[in-house]
Design an enzyme around this catalytic site. Structure first.
Site, PDB file in Angstrom:
ATOM      1  N   ASP A  27      -6.896   4.933  -5.809  1.00 52.75           N
ATOM      2  CA  ASP A  27      -7.926   5.231  -4.812  1.00 52.75           C
ATOM      3  C   ASP A  27      -8.306   6.710  -4.794  1.00 52.75           C
ATOM      4  O   ASP A  27      -7.649   7.537  -4.163  1.00 52.75           O
ATOM      5  CB  ASP A  27      -7.418   4.798  -3.431  1.00 52.75           C
ATOM      6  CG  ASP A  27      -8.503   4.886  -2.366  1.00 52.75           C
ATOM      7  OD1 ASP A  27      -9.609   5.383  -2.683  1.00 52.75           O
ATOM      8  OD2 ASP A  27      -8.245   4.476  -1.231  1.00 52.75           O
ATOM      9  N   HIS A  71     -12.027  -0.874   7.338  1.00 58.98           N
ATOM     10  CA  HIS A  71     -10.590  -1.155   7.468  1.00 58.98           C
ATOM     11  C   HIS A  71     -10.118  -1.234   8.918  1.00 58.98           C
ATOM     12  O   HIS A  71     -10.676  -0.585   9.796  1.00 58.98           O
ATOM     13  CB  HIS A  71      -9.773  -0.053   6.783  1.00 58.98           C
ATOM     14  CG  HIS A  71      -9.681  -0.210   5.300  1.00 58.98           C
ATOM     15  ND1 HIS A  71     -10.393   0.565   4.432  1.00 58.98           N
ATOM     16  CD2 HIS A  71      -8.962  -1.065   4.534  1.00 58.98           C
ATOM     17  CE1 HIS A  71     -10.109   0.211   3.192  1.00 58.98           C
ATOM     18  NE2 HIS A  71      -9.249  -0.778   3.225  1.00 58.98           N
ATOM     19  N   SER A  99       0.827  -1.206   0.000  1.00 61.49           N
ATOM     20  CA  SER A  99       0.000   0.000   0.000  1.00 61.49           C
ATOM     21  C   SER A  99       0.868   1.265   0.000  1.00 61.49           C
ATOM     22  O   SER A  99       2.045   1.228   0.381  1.00 61.49           O
ATOM     23  CB  SER A  99      -0.912   0.017   1.220  1.00 61.49           C
ATOM     24  OG  SER A  99      -0.140   0.243   2.376  1.00 61.49           O
ATOM     25  N   ASP A 133      -1.408  -0.933  -3.702  1.00 61.36           N
ATOM     26  CA  ASP A 133      -2.726  -0.806  -3.079  1.00 61.36           C
ATOM     27  C   ASP A 133      -2.994   0.606  -2.543  1.00 61.36           C
ATOM     28  O   ASP A 133      -2.080   1.254  -2.010  1.00 61.36           O
ATOM     29  CB  ASP A 133      -2.774  -1.816  -1.924  1.00 61.36           C
ATOM     30  CG  ASP A 133      -4.179  -2.098  -1.450  1.00 61.36           C
ATOM     31  OD1 ASP A 133      -5.099  -2.065  -2.270  1.00 61.36           O
ATOM     32  OD2 ASP A 133      -4.343  -2.370  -0.237  1.00 61.36           O
ATOM     33  N   HIS A 134      -4.231   1.056  -2.649  1.00 61.47           N
ATOM     34  CA  HIS A 134      -4.657   2.358  -2.118  1.00 61.47           C
ATOM     35  C   HIS A 134      -3.719   3.492  -2.530  1.00 61.47           C
ATOM     36  O   HIS A 134      -3.235   4.259  -1.694  1.00 61.47           O
ATOM     37  CB  HIS A 134      -4.765   2.315  -0.586  1.00 61.47           C
ATOM     38  CG  HIS A 134      -5.980   1.578  -0.112  1.00 61.47           C
ATOM     39  ND1 HIS A 134      -7.255   2.053  -0.281  1.00 61.47           N
ATOM     40  CD2 HIS A 134      -6.108   0.385   0.511  1.00 61.47           C
ATOM     41  CE1 HIS A 134      -8.127   1.188   0.226  1.00 61.47           C
ATOM     42  NE2 HIS A 134      -7.467   0.160   0.696  1.00 61.47           N
ATOM     43  N   HIS A 149     -12.666  -4.843   0.576  1.00 61.38           N
ATOM     44  CA  HIS A 149     -11.588  -4.302   1.411  1.00 61.38           C
ATOM     45  C   HIS A 149     -11.962  -4.474   2.882  1.00 61.38           C
ATOM     46  O   HIS A 149     -13.116  -4.713   3.225  1.00 61.38           O
ATOM     47  CB  HIS A 149     -11.371  -2.816   1.096  1.00 61.38           C
ATOM     48  CG  HIS A 149     -10.568  -2.601  -0.145  1.00 61.38           C
ATOM     49  ND1 HIS A 149      -9.313  -2.033  -0.141  1.00 61.38           N
ATOM     50  CD2 HIS A 149     -10.832  -2.903  -1.436  1.00 61.38           C
ATOM     51  CE1 HIS A 149      -8.849  -1.985  -1.380  1.00 61.38           C
ATOM     52  NE2 HIS A 149      -9.753  -2.498  -2.183  1.00 61.38           N
ATOM     53  N   GLY A 150     -10.952  -4.345   3.741  1.00 60.05           N
ATOM     54  CA  GLY A 150     -11.228  -4.445   5.174  1.00 60.05           C
ATOM     55  C   GLY A 150     -11.734  -5.817   5.579  1.00 60.05           C
ATOM     56  O   GLY A 150     -12.551  -5.948   6.487  1.00 60.05           O
TER      57      GLY A 150
HETATM   58  O1  G3H Z   1      -6.510  -2.811   1.034  1.00 58.50           O
HETATM   59  C1  G3H Z   1      -6.298  -3.455   2.073  1.00 58.50           C
HETATM   60  C2  G3H Z   1      -7.349  -4.078   2.809  1.00 58.50           C
HETATM   61  O2  G3H Z   1      -8.548  -3.468   2.596  1.00 58.50           O
HETATM   62  C3  G3H Z   1      -7.010  -4.564   4.172  1.00 58.50           C
HETATM   63  O3  G3H Z   1      -7.935  -4.191   5.178  1.00 58.50           O
HETATM   64  O4  G3H Z   1      -6.413  -4.406   7.111  1.00 58.50           O
HETATM   65  O5  G3H Z   1      -8.846  -4.202   7.433  1.00 58.50           O
HETATM   66  O6  G3H Z   1      -7.892  -6.289   6.460  1.00 58.50           O
HETATM   67  P1  G3H Z   1      -7.765  -4.806   6.624  1.00 58.50           P
HETATM   68 ZN    ZN Z   2      -8.315  -1.497   1.563  1.00 53.51          ZN
END
Ligand code: G3H
Ligand code: ZN
Length: 277
Positions: A105, A177, A49, A83-84, A205-206
């Site tokens: 993002d 997240h 990320s 990522d992001h 995500h998350g």
């Molecule tokens: O882009 C990364 C993910 O959305 C990770 O989210 O840390 O809550 O599992 P998390």
């Molecule tokens: Zn994410």
């Protein structure tokens, strides 16, 4: 072996399963993710990320090189994903460092500004062979991606994908997240509506905060890329905490090894779950 992200996601689409995408912060994360994937016999996505790049002094090269070397030596297909990414200059570094995909993002922007920025980023990326993921679900702009309560509207999502030309779409369906408890409840009817409305693979995500059973249902409803970060850090830090508990440890290798093994076990668990959903 190192393969393109698009190939791994296409495999999940064809199989009706989910692929795990795990966040890499240190070299131990990359080693653990690949070890867990080899244990589960499943392909995997290593994602770095913008936040992790910031942690490494705003330099992408060291962590990208480590992840790439670990991926290249693996016995299962592994891809590298950025990522992001909010910074355009980071997007533009992706190809030279071996990333085949980028999650651009712009979700904190208004719908109109998100479309404009993402359309431009996707065109740039596609011209260089990148697979582009983006996110819609922060309409109106809120702090923190996927804040609880925010939901992606299926009609907006369909229009957004048509306008931007992205290859995969991250949607807000109830996850959030950085949760350290697995207590998020997903909106499964919305996932199904998004799957029917959107012609590209959906990304959750998350996912660390989502219980196993909810993740399985999400994959059955049409989620294809499942992003997991915090769960690895929970496992890693727990093992490290236990490893230094006597207060006399000096050599970092025993507790880093324990942390790495704990992350690998977590990865294998998630990948088996996603493959069998
Ligand atoms: O882009 C990364 C993910 O959305 C990770 O989210 O840390 O809550 O599992 P998390
Ligand atoms: Zn994410």
């Amino acid at each position: 072996m190192l393969v393109p992200t698009g190939e791994i996601v296409a495999g999940a689409v064809a199989a009706g399963s989910g692929v795990g995408a795990f966040n890499v912060i240190t070299v131990e994360h990359a080693e653990a993710i690949v070890a867990g994937a080899e244990e589960a016999g499943a392909p995997v996505i290593l994602q770095v990320s913008e936040n992790a790049v910031r942690f490494h002094g705003n330099r992408l090269a060291p962590i990208a090189a480590a992840a790439k070397a670990v991926a290249a030596a693996s016995t299962v297909p592994v891809s590298l994903h950025l990522d992001h990414v909010e910074r355009r200059d980071l997007l533009e570094q992706a190809p030279e460092h071996g990333f085949s995909s980028v999650m651009y993002d712009a979700s904190k922007l208004s719908y109109v500004d998100n479309v404009a920025a993402t359309t431009d980023a996707a065109a740039w990326g596609h011209a260089r062979g990148l697979y582009i993921e983006s996110e819609l679900g922060e309409v109106g702009g809120k702090d923190g991606a996927h804040a609880p309560g925010v939901r992606t509207d299926p009609g907006d999502a369909a229009r957004y994908v048509a306008a931007t030309g992205v290859d995969a779409l991250a949607v807000a369906v109830g996850s959030s997240h950085a949760m350290t408890t697995r207590s998020a409840a997903l909106d499964h009817a919305l996932i199904a509506a998004l799957r029917d409305a959107v012609p590209v693979p959906l990304v959750l995500h998350g996912s660390s905060g989502v219980p196993d059973e909810e993740l399985e249902r999400a994959v059955r409803a049409g989620m294809r890329k499942i992003n997991i970060g915090t769960a690895l850090n929970v496992a890693f830090t727990g093992a490290v905490r236990a490893g230094v508990a006597d207060g006399k440890v000096v050599d970092p290798r025993p507790y880093l090894r324990a942390g790495r093994e704990a992350m690998a076990a977590t990865v294998a668990h998630f990948l088996r779950l996603l493959a069998g959903a």
